[in-house]
Design a protein around this motif. Sequence first.
Motif, PDB file in Angstrom:
ATOM      1  N   TYR A  58       3.182  24.631  18.605  1.00 28.18           N
ATOM      2  CA  TYR A  58       1.991  24.857  17.790  1.00 28.18           C
ATOM      3  C   TYR A  58       0.830  25.374  18.640  1.00 28.18           C
ATOM      4  CZ  TYR A  58      -2.193  23.772  15.068  1.00 28.18           C
ATOM      5  OH  TYR A  58      -3.399  23.853  14.425  1.00 28.18           O
ATOM      6  N   VAL A  63       0.759  31.280  17.799  1.00 30.89           N
ATOM      7  CA  VAL A  63       0.826  30.363  16.643  1.00 30.89           C
ATOM      8  C   VAL A  63      -0.563  29.848  16.322  1.00 30.89           C
ATOM      9  CG1 VAL A  63       1.776  28.203  15.729  1.00 30.89           C
ATOM     10  CG2 VAL A  63       3.205  29.700  17.166  1.00 30.89           C
ATOM     11  N   VAL A 114      12.438  25.272  13.140  1.00 31.38           N
ATOM     12  CA  VAL A 114      10.994  25.491  12.977  1.00 31.38           C
ATOM     13  C   VAL A 114      10.546  26.712  13.762  1.00 31.38           C
ATOM     14  CG1 VAL A 114       8.714  24.519  13.470  1.00 31.38           C
ATOM     15  CG2 VAL A 114      10.486  23.075  12.473  1.00 31.38           C
ATOM     16  N   SER A 118       9.120  30.091  11.890  1.00 27.35           N
ATOM     17  CA  SER A 118       7.732  30.475  12.165  1.00 27.35           C
ATOM     18  C   SER A 118       7.634  31.810  12.892  1.00 27.35           C
ATOM     19  CB  SER A 118       7.048  29.381  12.998  1.00 27.35           C
ATOM     20  OG  SER A 118       7.677  29.262  14.267  1.00 27.35           O
ATOM     21  N   LEU A 122       7.236  33.928   9.092  1.00 24.19           N
ATOM     22  CA  LEU A 122       5.831  33.665   8.774  1.00 24.19           C
ATOM     23  C   LEU A 122       4.926  34.378   9.770  1.00 24.19           C
ATOM     24  CD1 LEU A 122       6.109  29.829   8.079  1.00 24.19           C
ATOM     25  CD2 LEU A 122       6.035  31.657   6.383  1.00 24.19           C
ATOM     26  N   HIS A 123       3.712  34.651   9.300  1.00 27.07           N
ATOM     27  CA  HIS A 123       2.761  35.357  10.161  1.00 27.07           C
ATOM     28  C   HIS A 123       1.350  34.831   9.890  1.00 27.07           C
ATOM     29  CE1 HIS A 123       5.889  38.270  11.208  1.00 27.07           C
ATOM     30  NE2 HIS A 123       6.178  38.322   9.912  1.00 27.07           N
ATOM     31  N   LYS A 126      -0.308  31.401   7.831  1.00 33.98           N
ATOM     32  CA  LYS A 126       0.851  30.681   7.285  1.00 33.98           C
ATOM     33  C   LYS A 126       1.716  30.112   8.403  1.00 33.98           C
ATOM     34  CE  LYS A 126       1.227  33.244   2.935  1.00 33.98           C
ATOM     35  NZ  LYS A 126       2.109  34.109   2.107  1.00 33.98           N
ATOM     36  N   ARG A 127       1.878  30.863   9.471  1.00 28.95           N
ATOM     37  CA  ARG A 127       2.645  30.370  10.616  1.00 28.95           C
ATOM     38  C   ARG A 127       1.966  29.147  11.229  1.00 28.95           C
ATOM     39  NH1 ARG A 127       3.464  34.644  15.241  1.00 28.95           N
ATOM     40  NH2 ARG A 127       5.081  35.407  13.811  1.00 28.95           N
ATOM     41  N   LYS A 128       0.638  29.228  11.373  1.00 26.63           N
ATOM     42  CA  LYS A 128      -0.114  28.121  11.955  1.00 26.63           C
ATOM     43  C   LYS A 128      -0.005  26.866  11.090  1.00 26.63           C
ATOM     44  CE  LYS A 128      -4.825  26.849  13.366  1.00 26.63           C
ATOM     45  NZ  LYS A 128      -6.233  27.321  13.491  1.00 26.63           N
ATOM     46  N   PHE A 130       2.343  26.103   8.869  1.00 30.68           N
ATOM     47  CA  PHE A 130       3.722  25.609   8.858  1.00 30.68           C
ATOM     48  C   PHE A 130       4.031  24.798  10.113  1.00 30.68           C
ATOM     49  CE2 PHE A 130       8.180  26.344  10.113  1.00 30.68           C
ATOM     50  CZ  PHE A 130       8.819  25.690   9.079  1.00 30.68           C
ATOM     51  N   CYS A 131       3.689  25.337  11.265  1.00 29.97           N
ATOM     52  CA  CYS A 131       3.952  24.630  12.519  1.00 29.97           C
ATOM     53  C   CYS A 131       3.112  23.361  12.646  1.00 29.97           C
ATOM     54  CB  CYS A 131       3.683  25.552  13.710  1.00 29.97           C
ATOM     55  SG  CYS A 131       4.811  26.958  13.813  1.00 29.97           S
TER      56      CYS A 131
END
Length: 212
Positions: A58, A63, A114, A118, A122-123, A126-128, A130-131
Amino acid sequence: MGDTLHFVFGIFGNATALFLFLAPLITFKRIVINKSTEQFSGIPYVMTLLNCLLSAWYGLPFVSPHNILVSTINGTGAAIELIYVLIFLIFAPNKEKRKIFGLFTFVLAVFSAVAFVSLFALHGNKRKLFCGFAATIFSIIMYASPLSIMVPNGFGCGLGAAQLILYAIYRDNKGETKKASSTSDGSMEMGLAKPHPHEKQSITHPSQDRQV
């Protein structure tokens, strides 16, 4: 000014977390000396490893920007926890070894999933999110993992309490049943039977037994 405070408090937080990661050294020194894990559980160390891996991921710049201190301390923590898990696998009994190895495999699979999702699905924000959500969920599981050793005792305590409650409710009835049973048996042994309420008993006067 804000960035400076962010960095300073991050350093203090990292130092505190490092002491937390090094705290089990005494336990593992004992395990190595005795060449046995004794009654220690390896589950908290495996779950802490997963938490460190997810938190380190993360904190990476692609991320979550500006959180490199999160990655450095959790990366260090992941390395320390990996050493703990390997020591546990070496000295644990075969049954415990299989359980911890299976959990270790699960941890690697979750982290890989994960990271893969990610990275490729995801980008941006949304990636941030999710992680961060994954790291938070497994962080809660990490702190709850030491409770695993008390779960069987918790169920046993509940079942024992249920037995005591049932005994308190029915103990008087048990005494009355025994008393009634013993009275009935005593009457049968003496050859006595209770007369029916509607039956009349013949009473012989003592004078009728005399001869005139």
